[in-house]
Each structure stands twice: as C-alpha cells, then as structure tokens.
Design an enzyme around this catalytic site. Sequence first.
Site, PDB file in Angstrom:
ATOM      1  N   PRO A 131      77.816  36.302 -42.120  1.00  0.00           N
ATOM      2  CA  PRO A 131      77.921  37.730 -42.687  1.00  0.00           C
ATOM      3  C   PRO A 131      77.812  38.762 -43.105  1.00  0.00           C
ATOM      4  O   PRO A 131      78.677  39.955 -43.421  1.00  0.00           O
ATOM      5  CB  PRO A 131      77.817  37.217 -44.686  1.00  0.00           C
ATOM      6  CG  PRO A 131      77.805  35.323 -44.258  1.00  0.00           C
ATOM      7  CD  PRO A 131      76.936  35.195 -42.800  1.00  0.00           C
ATOM      8  N   ARG A 272     120.740  41.148 -23.355  1.00  0.00           N
ATOM      9  CA  ARG A 272     121.354  41.656 -24.180  1.00  0.00           C
ATOM     10  C   ARG A 272     122.290  43.320 -24.248  1.00  0.00           C
ATOM     11  O   ARG A 272     121.668  44.013 -23.689  1.00  0.00           O
ATOM     12  CB  ARG A 272     119.785  42.386 -25.156  1.00  0.00           C
ATOM     13  CG  ARG A 272     120.154  43.201 -26.823  1.00  0.00           C
ATOM     14  CD  ARG A 272     121.472  41.849 -26.977  1.00  0.00           C
ATOM     15  NE  ARG A 272     121.078  42.442 -28.394  1.00  0.00           N
ATOM     16  CZ  ARG A 272     121.584  41.922 -30.162  1.00  0.00           C
ATOM     17  NH1 ARG A 272     122.370  41.163 -29.593  1.00  0.00           N
ATOM     18  NH2 ARG A 272     122.516  42.605 -30.871  1.00  0.00           N
ATOM     19  N   GLY A 346     115.846  43.430 -34.021  1.00  0.00           N
ATOM     20  CA  GLY A 346     115.842  42.685 -35.296  1.00  0.00           C
ATOM     21  C   GLY A 346     115.485  40.851 -34.599  1.00  0.00           C
ATOM     22  O   GLY A 346     114.139  40.227 -35.692  1.00  0.00           O
ATOM     23  N   GLU A 369      84.176  38.500 -29.461  1.00  0.00           N
ATOM     24  CA  GLU A 369      83.406  39.448 -28.156  1.00  0.00           C
ATOM     25  C   GLU A 369      83.176  40.713 -27.909  1.00  0.00           C
ATOM     26  O   GLU A 369      82.986  41.413 -27.426  1.00  0.00           O
ATOM     27  CB  GLU A 369      84.399  38.460 -27.262  1.00  0.00           C
ATOM     28  CG  GLU A 369      84.122  36.811 -26.702  1.00  0.00           C
ATOM     29  CD  GLU A 369      82.176  36.921 -27.165  1.00  0.00           C
ATOM     30  OE1 GLU A 369      81.551  36.740 -27.205  1.00  0.00           O
ATOM     31  OE2 GLU A 369      81.460  37.861 -25.375  1.00  0.00           O
ATOM     32  N   THR A 371      84.014  44.447 -30.596  1.00  0.00           N
ATOM     33  CA  THR A 371      85.722  45.180 -30.938  1.00  0.00           C
ATOM     34  C   THR A 371      85.541  45.860 -30.230  1.00  0.00           C
ATOM     35  O   THR A 371      84.898  46.389 -29.190  1.00  0.00           O
ATOM     36  CB  THR A 371      85.362  45.916 -32.344  1.00  0.00           C
ATOM     37  OG1 THR A 371      84.094  46.876 -32.550  1.00  0.00           O
ATOM     38  CG2 THR A 371      85.032  44.545 -33.474  1.00  0.00           C
TER      39      THR A 371
HETATM   40  C1  FAD Z   1      89.184  34.737 -35.734  1.00  0.00           C
HETATM   41  C2  FAD Z   1      88.175  34.859 -35.260  1.00  0.00           C
HETATM   42  C3  FAD Z   1      87.401  34.277 -34.328  1.00  0.00           C
HETATM   43  C4  FAD Z   1      86.190  34.608 -34.045  1.00  0.00           C
HETATM   44  N1  FAD Z   1      85.033  33.904 -33.500  1.00  0.00           N
HETATM   45  C5  FAD Z   1      83.617  33.403 -33.330  1.00  0.00           C
HETATM   46  C6  FAD Z   1      82.537  33.027 -32.638  1.00  0.00           C
HETATM   47  O1  FAD Z   1      83.518  31.911 -32.326  1.00  0.00           O
HETATM   48  N2  FAD Z   1      81.683  33.123 -33.016  1.00  0.00           N
HETATM   49  C7  FAD Z   1      80.954  33.743 -33.438  1.00  0.00           C
HETATM   50  O2  FAD Z   1      80.107  33.939 -33.234  1.00  0.00           O
HETATM   51  N3  FAD Z   1      81.740  34.831 -33.793  1.00  0.00           N
HETATM   52  C8  FAD Z   1      82.817  34.535 -34.086  1.00  0.00           C
HETATM   53  N4  FAD Z   1      83.607  35.613 -34.644  1.00  0.00           N
HETATM   54  C9  FAD Z   1      82.845  36.773 -35.298  1.00  0.00           C
HETATM   55  C10 FAD Z   1      83.833  38.304 -34.495  1.00  0.00           C
HETATM   56  O3  FAD Z   1      82.724  38.818 -32.947  1.00  0.00           O
HETATM   57  C11 FAD Z   1      83.608  39.857 -35.386  1.00  0.00           C
HETATM   58  O4  FAD Z   1      84.239  39.676 -36.489  1.00  0.00           O
HETATM   59  C12 FAD Z   1      83.797  40.522 -34.687  1.00  0.00           C
HETATM   60  O5  FAD Z   1      82.419  40.995 -33.639  1.00  0.00           O
HETATM   61  C13 FAD Z   1      83.136  42.033 -36.065  1.00  0.00           C
HETATM   62  O6  FAD Z   1      82.035  41.744 -36.246  1.00  0.00           O
HETATM   63  P1  FAD Z   1      82.557  41.933 -37.795  1.00  0.00           P
HETATM   64  O7  FAD Z   1      83.545  41.602 -38.294  1.00  0.00           O
HETATM   65  O8  FAD Z   1      80.998  41.884 -38.736  1.00  0.00           O
HETATM   66  O9  FAD Z   1      83.121  43.568 -38.040  1.00  0.00           O
HETATM   67  P2  FAD Z   1      81.894  44.746 -38.312  1.00  0.00           P
HETATM   68  O10 FAD Z   1      80.968  44.773 -36.894  1.00  0.00           O
HETATM   69  O11 FAD Z   1      81.779  45.042 -39.229  1.00  0.00           O
HETATM   70  O12 FAD Z   1      82.679  46.028 -38.235  1.00  0.00           O
HETATM   71  C14 FAD Z   1      84.151  46.216 -38.732  1.00  0.00           C
HETATM   72  C15 FAD Z   1      84.770  47.635 -37.640  1.00  0.00           C
HETATM   73  O13 FAD Z   1      82.888  48.886 -37.597  1.00  0.00           O
HETATM   74  C16 FAD Z   1      83.496  48.659 -36.444  1.00  0.00           C
HETATM   75  N5  FAD Z   1      81.947  49.086 -35.940  1.00  0.00           N
HETATM   76  C17 FAD Z   1      80.772  48.023 -36.561  1.00  0.00           C
HETATM   77  N6  FAD Z   1      80.189  49.132 -36.258  1.00  0.00           N
HETATM   78  C18 FAD Z   1      80.255  49.904 -35.629  1.00  0.00           C
HETATM   79  C19 FAD Z   1      79.415  51.352 -34.885  1.00  0.00           C
HETATM   80  N7  FAD Z   1      78.037  51.038 -34.918  1.00  0.00           N
HETATM   81  N8  FAD Z   1      79.920  52.453 -35.083  1.00  0.00           N
HETATM   82  C20 FAD Z   1      81.398  52.304 -35.176  1.00  0.00           C
HETATM   83  N9  FAD Z   1      81.923  51.363 -35.484  1.00  0.00           N
HETATM   84  C21 FAD Z   1      81.250  50.271 -35.684  1.00  0.00           C
HETATM   85  C22 FAD Z   1      83.714  47.861 -35.534  1.00  0.00           C
HETATM   86  O14 FAD Z   1      84.240  48.262 -34.514  1.00  0.00           O
HETATM   87  C23 FAD Z   1      84.937  47.352 -36.146  1.00  0.00           C
HETATM   88  O15 FAD Z   1      85.921  48.514 -36.660  1.00  0.00           O
HETATM   89  C24 FAD Z   1      85.268  35.691 -34.841  1.00  0.00           C
HETATM   90  C25 FAD Z   1      85.782  36.498 -35.359  1.00  0.00           C
HETATM   91  C26 FAD Z   1      87.335  35.756 -35.866  1.00  0.00           C
HETATM   92  C27 FAD Z   1      88.091  36.599 -36.704  1.00  0.00           C
END
Ligand code: FAD
Length: 551
Positions: A131, A272, A346, A369, A371
């Site tokens: 979290p 189309r 549509g 993996e 962002t």
């Molecule tokens: C459907 C789904 C499946 C997933 N499966 C897995 C899994 O199997 N195992 C696992 O371990 N994780 C999994 N994840 C987690 C996923 O890898 C994370 O959600 C992702 O790495 C981003 O972390 P966060 O959600 O905490 O976002 P945050 O890190 O809080 O990021 C929020 C936003 O802030 C930006 N941001 C973050 N840090 C910075 C920075 N330093 N500078 C500028 N911008 C920044 C990010 O780009 C993003 O836009 C999954 C997520 C989803 C939604």
Amino acid sequence: MQAGLDRETLEMTLEAFRDFARANLPTERLLELDAAEEFPIELVRELCGEGLGIQLLFIPEEYGGMGGGAFDVYRLCEAMARVDVGIATGVLATFLGSDPIRVGGTDEQRRYWMTRLAEEGLLMAYAATEPEAGSDLGALRTVAVPQGGNGTVTSYRITGNKQWISNGGFADLYTVLALAPGGPSWFVVEKGAPGLGHGRPEVKHGIRDSNTAVVSFEDVDVTRDRLLGGEEGQGLVQAQLVFGYTRLMVAAFGLGAGWEALDRAMEYSTTRIQAGTPLSEKQGYTHKLIVPHAVRLEAGRSVIEETAVRIDAGEGSLNTEGAIAKYLSTEAGNAAAEAAIQALGGYGYTHEYMVEKIKRDVRITTIYEGTSEIMEMTIGRDRWQAHLKTHGQHYHMEAAAMESLHAKQPTVGADTAALALHALAETFERARINRLTRNQHVLLRLGELAALTEGAASMARRAALAAEAGLSEKADCRFGPEVLATMSRVNARDVALRLATEGLRLVAGAAGDAAGVAQALRTPAIQVAQEGLIADMDRVADALYRRESTT
Ligand SMILES: Cc1cc2nc3c(=O)[nH]c(=O)nc-3n(C[C@H](O)[C@H](O)[C@H](O)COP(=O)(O)OP(=O)(O)OC[C@H]3O[C@@H](n4cnc5c(N)ncnc54)[C@H](O)[C@@H]3O)c2cc1C
C-alpha cells in the site's frame, strides 16, 4: 540468460498457443469473462499445466523446461496479449514470480522450485508492491523477523500486506519481498501456509478477467531455506537483475494489444463505406488513425527485438534498454487502441467490437512493472550519466554511427535519425550548461526524448539488417525490408521534429536564446528532412492494406 529455442520450436509453440486460444478463448468468451469480471482459473491452469505447459518455455532445460530465452518470451508474450492481456497477466505472474528464484536462488533452490514449476505447472504470484510502497519499493514495510536461538536463524516470521498482486487469490506459490534485518530479501511462501491470506478481487478498469488482490501475511513462518540466495539484503539487487528481461515481457503486451486493436480497425475500415468509398481509402482517416500507430508500434518492436537479441547473447541485464522498449511499446499500444476506438466510430465505443475492451486492458501496461514516468526517470538518469561521462559526446557518437549506416543504406532513415541524435546531444548539453536537470520535469522529458530517439535509431538499424537479410531468424517478419525502411523514415522524421520543438521548448523555455538553440539543434535541416513525408505515409498505408503502391 539462455540462448533460446530454434525457430521451428518457437513457431510450433506459438502455433500451439494460438490453437489453444482459438478453441478456448473466442471473442464471445472473452467478452463474457470481461463483463462477469471472472478469472478463468481452470483455463489458466490448463495453459500452464498438463494442457499446454506454456510455462515450460522459460524454464531452463536442466530443470525440465524448454530453455527459451528473452526473444522467445517476447514472441510468446506478444501472442498472448493479442488474445487477451488479462489472461496473459495470469501467465506473466508465474514468469515474474519465478524470476527471483531463477536469478537469485541457490543452485539447490533453483533446482527444487524450477523443477516443481515444470512438472506441476504451479501458478505463481510476485508479491512486491505494498500500500505504501509502489514505485519506491525501498519503502516496503513487510518484515521478515529471524527466529531461532543462540545466534542461529532457523526460520523467518513474515508480517505485512502486499497490494495489487496478480494471481494473489489463486497462486500455489508466492515470491515475497520482505524486510529482513540485512535488508529487503525474497522469500518463497506456499499456498496454505498458516497466516497467509488474500483480499477480494479488485474491481478494475481493464484486465477484468485477471485476478488482482491484496495478499496478507500474519506471522507466516517459513524455514530458512525459503530465503532466496541464502543471504539477506539481496532482494532489490535480484529484482534489478531481471528488469531488462521482465520489462520486455510487458513491452510485448503493449505491442500485441496495440496491434490487435489496429488490425481490427484496419479490417473494419475496408468494409465500412462512408461517402461512397471504404474508410480505408480515405487518407485523412488512415494517416491519422492507422499509419502513425503502426509506425510507433514497429519502432517499439525494433527496440524489443534488438534488446532481446543482446540479452540472449549475454550482454547483461540491459535495464535501460528494457525500459526504453517498455516505454515506447506500451505507450504506442495504448495510443493505438485509443485510435482504434475512434476508427470504429460508434461501434468502437460498444463492447461487442472488442477494441473498447482492448483499450481498457492495454492501459495497465503503462502502469505495472514500472510506470511510464519511472521509465522516463530510469532512461533520463542513465543517459544523463552517459552524456556526462563522455563529455557530451555520447549521442553525437551514436549520430556518427547513423551517418555511417546512411552511407551504406541510404533509404532506411538513418540520416534523419542522425539529425535527431545530434539534436538530442545538444539538448542534453544545454541542459547541463544551464543546470536544468535540477528540475525533475526536465530530466523526465529528456528521458522521453532519449527513448524516442533511440527508438528511431533502432528502427533504422532494423530496416538495414532486414535489407541485408541479417535479422534474427526468429524476428517478426510481417513487413519486408522496403516497408520497414519506409516506416523508419516516417518515424525518424517525427522524432527529429519532436527534438526540434520539445528540445527547444525545454532549453529555450528555461534559459532563453531560442534562435541560438534552434541553430544548435540543426532545426533547418530537420525541417528539410520532412520533405517526402506524405508520400512515405501513403506507401505505409498501401503496405498495411496490401495495396499496389501508387506513389
Ligand atoms: C492490475 C495490476 C496488477 C499488478 N500486479 C502486480 C503484481 O503481480 N505484483 C506486484 O508486486 N505489483 C503489481 N502491481 C503493482 C504495480 O506494479 C504498481 O501499481 C506500480 O508499480 C505503481 O505503483 P503505485 O500503484 O504504488 O503508484 P505510485 O508509485 O504511487 O505512483 C503514482 C503516480 O506517481 C508517479 N510517480 C511515482 N514515483 C514518482 C517519482 N519519483 N517521480 C515522479 N513521478 C512518480 C507514477 O508514475 C504514477 O503516475 C499491479 C498493479 C495493478 C494495477
């Protein structure tokens, strides 16, 4: 990384997967699963178990697998994503989950777990995110407290919560990143361990037929031999070791889903009829909604293939190249799927035509993996270091290599890619002189520009290799050398112009001297290089629709 399969074995494996998908995952079934938010666990088990045994692809031969390499895994991931990114995610979780074992495990741990994966088709989950710890995994709070007495560790007690874990509610085996006294470390936890639990499946925007759940650990005891590598504090290093490779997998998801959406849009546009002719014959349609996306996707593929070949040749983990591949391919896939909705009008907005689902599904590839912003930062930082270490020559040297390529292969867009590389070098240099990377925004934008430019150079090399019959025998061969060269020219022009405008905006925007910056970026030459763009786009459209070229 192992060298991989031969072409015939790879093609047979891909065909077996496609047969499986045709029989078990037709469009109607996929739409039902999406609407019901149902994870088809039996199907995923069949895919990974006795039915198809798809997980064997990445397991080394010595443990009973097929010994596939990065290139093979990319091809399979693309094929899976063409069918469904959600189900592909269910398989990916096993690939990712086993990586800490494959790269970080002791010989004994590798043999034990990888053999079980091969023989039993175990479904895995990779539990890193928390979290409070997403992009910044170093902030993790899950702890692994050593147990035992007299200075001897006999077991660890794991406590904490993991968030967004794919297969979290169904896995047989979890690899879990937890904070031991020596630092973050990977542990293996089996299903049924007392204290291991999971939350309800998350309700998601897309990949609704995948399972994503909180996984909780309340005093979960694991014996000492479940600490991967046998030494505490190696977790983040072990995760880093596979980033190049794992990012290629998600890059391939973006590529597969993007192409699937685009192919559906192209098929639709041939039947189309509007204003008396098919949409596919309208240049204002194809040159906005189809051609640029095909080109961007193929630029992404160029970096994926080049990086996969290098990883398989043992060049190391190539984290930055993996980040470039992921960034380009997933952003291109997302944009292509968005354009596909528009291309179907549509109908595109409704469930039935699939592109709306693909758009929701592919969205995840720019988030998990790592962002896109984290990719920009990774690329920006690494290439910034390269710029400093070479006293500003890094990208000028790359440009010189493109100029040599242009001398040998004058049609592959290498001259324009060279202009983009020179402009990139100048943008970096002016950013250094004016200390602009103190602004995080500038560093991330530099990361983006570096990715785009390296994509253009990679595409020119791919087109040249195709012309010399020098591509990997396992390379995708949808487009011949001439079409690749044309796509490369279109892409290189686009990227060079981005440099001339964005580079100027960043540097002159912060430090002034717009005229001087434009001169340094060779803007006039980049403008001249745009000549011929529309005719090349016509040729790409003709190739995509398999029409006789009229230009
Ligand atoms: C459907 C789904 C499946 C997933 N499966 C897995 C899994 O199997 N195992 C696992 O371990 N994780 C999994 N994840 C987690 C996923 O890898 C994370 O959600 C992702 O790495 C981003 O972390 P966060 O959600 O905490 O976002 P945050 O890190 O809080 O990021 C929020 C936003 O802030 C930006 N941001 C973050 N840090 C910075 C920075 N330093 N500078 C500028 N911008 C920044 C990010 O780009 C993003 O836009 C999954 C997520 C989803 C939604």
